[in-house]
Design an enzyme around this catalytic site. Structure first.
Site, PDB file in Angstrom:
ATOM      1  N   ASP A  14      70.779 -36.970  27.011  1.00 47.62           N
ATOM      2  CA  ASP A  14      69.471 -37.574  27.230  1.00 47.62           C
ATOM      3  C   ASP A  14      69.093 -38.490  26.058  1.00 47.62           C
ATOM      4  O   ASP A  14      69.856 -38.636  25.089  1.00 47.62           O
ATOM      5  CB  ASP A  14      68.452 -36.427  27.412  1.00 47.62           C
ATOM      6  CG  ASP A  14      67.389 -36.768  28.439  1.00 47.62           C
ATOM      7  OD1 ASP A  14      67.116 -37.957  28.649  1.00 47.62           O
ATOM      8  OD2 ASP A  14      66.804 -35.812  29.001  1.00 47.62           O
ATOM      9  N   ASP A  66      62.871 -40.694  35.780  1.00 47.55           N
ATOM     10  CA  ASP A  66      63.158 -39.481  36.550  1.00 47.55           C
ATOM     11  C   ASP A  66      62.708 -39.563  38.010  1.00 47.55           C
ATOM     12  O   ASP A  66      61.626 -40.061  38.311  1.00 47.55           O
ATOM     13  CB  ASP A  66      62.438 -38.282  35.917  1.00 47.55           C
ATOM     14  CG  ASP A  66      63.108 -37.861  34.625  1.00 47.55           C
ATOM     15  OD1 ASP A  66      63.957 -38.620  34.110  1.00 47.55           O
ATOM     16  OD2 ASP A  66      62.782 -36.768  34.137  1.00 47.55           O
TER      17      ASP A  66
END
Ligand code: GAL
Length: 395
Positions: free
Chosen positions: A165, A220
């Site tokens: 990430d 997301d």
């Protein structure tokens, strides 16, 4: 004589030069691709598996992962092609004095190695999550300045997939940080799928292909039609960056999580298959409905996603809320998806000429798993609100 030896010398020097140049060119051409060459094998088609985040967030544990592993086998997900069992954020709590990452002892009391062994014992593969910045998005220790150390640790556990990430990365450059993991993976000697998750920051499709196996292209996803469709339908044009070993990642699946209607989940899955997207289920496999199973495990839709040609599809036509996307397949046929993004059922016509298909084409409905026969020139279908008719078009 002098002339001759000079000529001879220069011939020899030239030959050496040619040889060195060839060697240099060979090294230049191959070394940036060494990792890619290794990585192509681990992701020759888009990775398929399950990930904890979309359904469970931080609520991960040894027990959850073992139960999900069992369910992936017993429901037939494994046989359908889903092979990775990936733990997302929140499994890590701190670092030891020597910098080694510390696994949450309450949630994973026996540590990661026995869990990886368990997943492997069921014929599946094991994945973990970290962050290239200082902390993960849930404020667990990030891998910044521990890149090689962490990859070494994961390799010692038997990790097969790592998602990395980009939270808490102020002042860092993804093009500098992510290659550190690529090189550490190559050095680990273990084939590990490398999933870059920096949400499309700095156009990862331009440097991702020589860095990782997949890269997130957007922020997301959430379990809502608007979120899924906004992500999915804006992927047009990224296909040229994808291919075997390196894929665009429009994020994980929400199929079966309950926030979308049946037709919307059909759109989600068909669009991801057209996009050659990784198929990482994000639902509770232990309790999924027959309806969810039929979507996630439709072999013909999965076959489109996993097609060996590895060419990502694109939009060929749109008008108002209607879109047609096609993807060329290895057997010479095409997958064609007729999408209706509108608020009521509408008719869509697929013109064979417009997609380079023969005037007389064989059609198969992939969701219905039914041959529609040989059709001339065009095919018109009524497509439900937010739904899709998903076809295979062949000679
Ligand atoms: C986000 C990432 C999600 C999930 C989450 C965990 O940045 O895009 O897929 O991994 O972090 O905190």
């Amino acid at each position: 004589m002098n002339d001759g030896s000079a000529r001879k010398f220069s011939k020899g020097a030239a030959a050496t030069l040619v040889l060195l140049t060839a060697l240099g060119l060979f090294l230049c051409a191959t070394s940036p691709h060494l990792a890619a060459a290794q990585s192509t094998n681990v992701a020759a088609t888009p990775p398929m598996g399950w990930n904890s985040w979309n359904k469970f967030g931080c609520n991960v544990s040894d027990r959850l992962i073992r139960e999900m592993t069992d369910a992936i086998v017993s429901t037939g997900m494994k046989d359908a092609g889903y092979q990775f069992v990936n733990i997302d954020d929140c499994w890590q709590v701190s670092r030891a004095a020597d910098g080694t990452i510390v696994v949450d002892p309450d949630r994973f009391p026996s540590g990661m190695k026995p869990l990886a062994d368990y997943v492997h014992s069921k014929g599946l593969k094991f994945g973990v999550y970290t962050d290239a910045g200082r902390m993960t998005c849930q404020k667990r220790p990030g891998s910044y300045e521990h890149e090689a150390q962490d990859i070494k640790t994961y390799a010692s556990w038997g990790v097969d997939y790592v998602k990395i990430d980009w939270c808490y990365s102020d002042g860092l450059d993804p093009e500098v940080q992510y290659p550190k993991f690529r090189d550490a993976i190559a050095q680990s000697g273990r084939p590990i799928v490398f999933s870059i998750c920096n949400w499309g920051v700095k156009a990862p499709w331009t440097w991702g292909p020589h860095t990782g196996n997949l890269w997130r292209t957007t922020g997301d996803i959430s379990d809502k039609y608007d979120s899924m469709s906004l992500i999915g339908f804006t992927q047009n044009g990224l296909g040229k960056f994808a291919g075997p070993g390196h894929w665009n990642d429009p994020d994980m699946l929400e199929v079966g999580n309950g926030g979308m209607k049946h037709d919307e989940y059909l759109t989600h899955m068909a669009l991801w298959a057209i996009l050659a997207a990784p198929l990482l289920a994000g639902n509770d496999i232990r309790s999924m409905s027959e309806e969810t199973k039929a979507i996630l495990m439709n072999p013909e839709v999965i076959a489109v996603d996993q097609d060996a040609k590895g060419v990502q599809g694109h939009r060929v036509w749109d008008e108002g809320p209607l879109e047609i996307w096609v993807r060329p397949l290895a057997d010479g046929s095409q997958a064609a998806a007729l999408f209706n993004r509108g608020e009521s059922a509408l008719k869509i016509t697929l013109d064979f000429k417009a997609i380079g298909a023969p005037a007389s084409a064989k059609l198969r409905d992939l969701w219905e798993r039914k041959d529609l026969g040989t059709v001339q020139n065009s095919y018109t279908a009524e497509v439900p609100k937010h739904g899709v008719v998903f076809l295979k078009v062949s000679k």
